[in-house]
Scaffold this motif. Sequence first.
Motif, PDB file in Angstrom:
ATOM      1  N   TRP A 152       0.897  -1.503   0.469  1.00 45.79           N
ATOM      2  CA  TRP A 152      -0.017   0.023   0.663  1.00 45.79           C
ATOM      3  C   TRP A 152       0.481   1.460   0.139  1.00 45.79           C
ATOM      4  O   TRP A 152       1.653   1.354   0.759  1.00 45.79           O
ATOM      5  CB  TRP A 152      -0.669   0.238   0.856  1.00 45.79           C
ATOM      6  N   PRO A 212      -3.905  -0.137   4.950  1.00 45.51           N
ATOM      7  CA  PRO A 212      -4.511   0.930   3.903  1.00 45.51           C
ATOM      8  C   PRO A 212      -5.656   1.714   4.751  1.00 45.51           C
ATOM      9  O   PRO A 212      -6.047   1.934   3.935  1.00 45.51           O
ATOM     10  CB  PRO A 212      -5.014  -0.926   3.199  1.00 45.51           C
ATOM     11  N   ASP A 213      -5.355   0.943   6.037  1.00 47.83           N
ATOM     12  CA  ASP A 213      -6.754   1.779   6.620  1.00 47.83           C
ATOM     13  C   ASP A 213      -5.606   2.966   7.294  1.00 47.83           C
ATOM     14  O   ASP A 213      -5.982   4.270   8.244  1.00 47.83           O
ATOM     15  CB  ASP A 213      -7.077   1.334   8.212  1.00 47.83           C
ATOM     16  N   ARG A 219      -9.620  -1.458  -3.398  1.00 51.84           N
ATOM     17  CA  ARG A 219      -9.571  -1.774  -2.053  1.00 51.84           C
ATOM     18  C   ARG A 219      -9.340  -3.536  -2.847  1.00 51.84           C
ATOM     19  O   ARG A 219      -8.323  -4.188  -2.073  1.00 51.84           O
ATOM     20  CB  ARG A 219     -10.092  -1.821  -1.173  1.00 51.84           C
ATOM     21  N   THR A 257      -6.158  -6.387  -5.092  1.00 51.05           N
ATOM     22  CA  THR A 257      -6.260  -5.596  -3.646  1.00 51.05           C
ATOM     23  C   THR A 257      -5.916  -4.215  -4.420  1.00 51.05           C
ATOM     24  O   THR A 257      -5.557  -3.226  -5.044  1.00 51.05           O
ATOM     25  CB  THR A 257      -5.513  -6.120  -2.576  1.00 51.05           C
ATOM     26  N   SER A 258      -4.770  -4.044  -3.894  1.00 47.98           N
ATOM     27  CA  SER A 258      -3.450  -3.053  -3.480  1.00 47.98           C
ATOM     28  C   SER A 258      -2.589  -2.632  -5.088  1.00 47.98           C
ATOM     29  O   SER A 258      -2.812  -3.637  -5.650  1.00 47.98           O
ATOM     30  CB  SER A 258      -2.179  -2.818  -3.057  1.00 47.98           C
ATOM     31  N   SER A 261     -13.787  -0.781  -3.161  1.00 45.46           N
ATOM     32  CA  SER A 261     -13.216   1.133  -2.724  1.00 45.46           C
ATOM     33  C   SER A 261     -13.496   1.351  -1.924  1.00 45.46           C
ATOM     34  O   SER A 261     -14.869   1.518  -1.081  1.00 45.46           O
ATOM     35  CB  SER A 261     -13.150   1.638  -3.969  1.00 45.46           C
TER      36      SER A 261
END
Length: 482
Positions: A281, A292-293, A416, A440-441, A467
């Motif tokens: 990410w 990602p968060d 995502r 994902t990324s 997403s």
Amino acid sequence: MLKIVVLLLFLFISKCNSYSFRYLQEREPGPSPWGKYRISSKTGVKIALPTPEQLQWQAQELGVLIHFNIATYIDGDGCTGQIVPNISLFQPYLLNTDNWAQTMVDFGAQYAVLVGKHACGFHMAPTDVKFPVNPSGRIIPYTYSIDYSSMKGRDVLEEFIASCKKKQIRTGFYYTVVNNNWFDVDRGYVQNRSLQPGQVNITQKTYENIVLQQLREIWTRYGKLEEIWFDGGYTEDMKGPITALLAELQPQAIAFNGYGVSPNPARWIGTEMGIAPDPNWSTGVTNDGGDPDSPIFCPAECDTTLQDHDRWFWGINATLRPLSELIQVYHETVGRNCILMLDLTPDRAGIIPPEYARRYKELGDFIRSCYGTSVTPTQQLIVQDSSLHVLRFDATPVTVDRSVIQEDQTNGQVIRAYTVDIQLVNATHSDQWITVAKGTSVGNKKIDIWSIGAQLVNGVRLNITKSVDTPVIKAFTVHLCN
């Protein structure tokens, strides 16, 4: 493993040969003035926002880290323990930074970072620094530098900048704050032990003053810098002064290992083998695949070597990694949302050896031939709130074996999950699609080489399946590579 306090507690991992360090941050810090984020109107989650400098840096994709210093002239890969190589060893009689820059162009590097001072303590540029020795207090100049070698009168940093400018290559400097064997400094602190031949006795305060003075010199004498390398980070005592100096002199520079001292940080990926995790990410500050968060935009840089066995400085009888392995490195770094920083290693004459130059160009030629152009669709459709992208080749079916996705991260990384589907020419139904890739990324770039190999297709479809906000695709292309 040794611990040192930086912004939080960092775990330093020493690489086996070159005596330089990367740091591993054990947990992500709390709120910081450095990170900016927005709240998604679609999902309500925090989305980290990049600076323009971070986006520009990440889009370059290829760079070099130039290891050339007095350590080039000893058998080991850098100074280990308390070794202080005699300054008389430094004799690059053919030194030519234009030669370096041509090799960068052949590889395709968009930026270059030169080691100004590595762990030995040898400084590659003239320095005006003077300091008191301990315990007498006698003032002496910084004599472990190029002006006291056979290359007196030359400024390799200045020559490097000029050569790169001619080729439109952005530049930066590596200066290790935490190691200097000339002063017996380890992990940022002057050690209380018997000095070895060639070492100079100083106090901790003197050392910190020297560092700040030399950083001021290299951050003011050579113009605007693209990137500044903090290999090993910095001590808690040095964090504040370095932060202030960076904000004063080079506020726009990307700072490797720079979260907490720069608004434009980049992080290490956790390995020097040229392998980024998948997913990787653009957010998060731990030295791995990121988070990602995370509300902090901190893209990754993957530094690795051309020589085998993680060797950074040129070595006698060193072998080069095969082209096939370097192609894999490209796919597992740039193809996984990581910028690839490949070591560039001049030899003892001060130039890039021919066999090395050939291997850099071979890798560059592959990248250009494979990804320099893409198969042009006869029709491109974007539907369903930007989440479905379809490339049609109905008029002329094409053979392709991979896809490349690039996300527009101006307002943050929001994709995502995704799939890539193809419609085979010989499908039993005209609307039949099969999935050939998923992930994902995406970030700056995601390359998917299809496990089923090359296929004759009528269409290729990118479907954003998850997403945290409306996705914006910068590019979606397909290729056939040799």
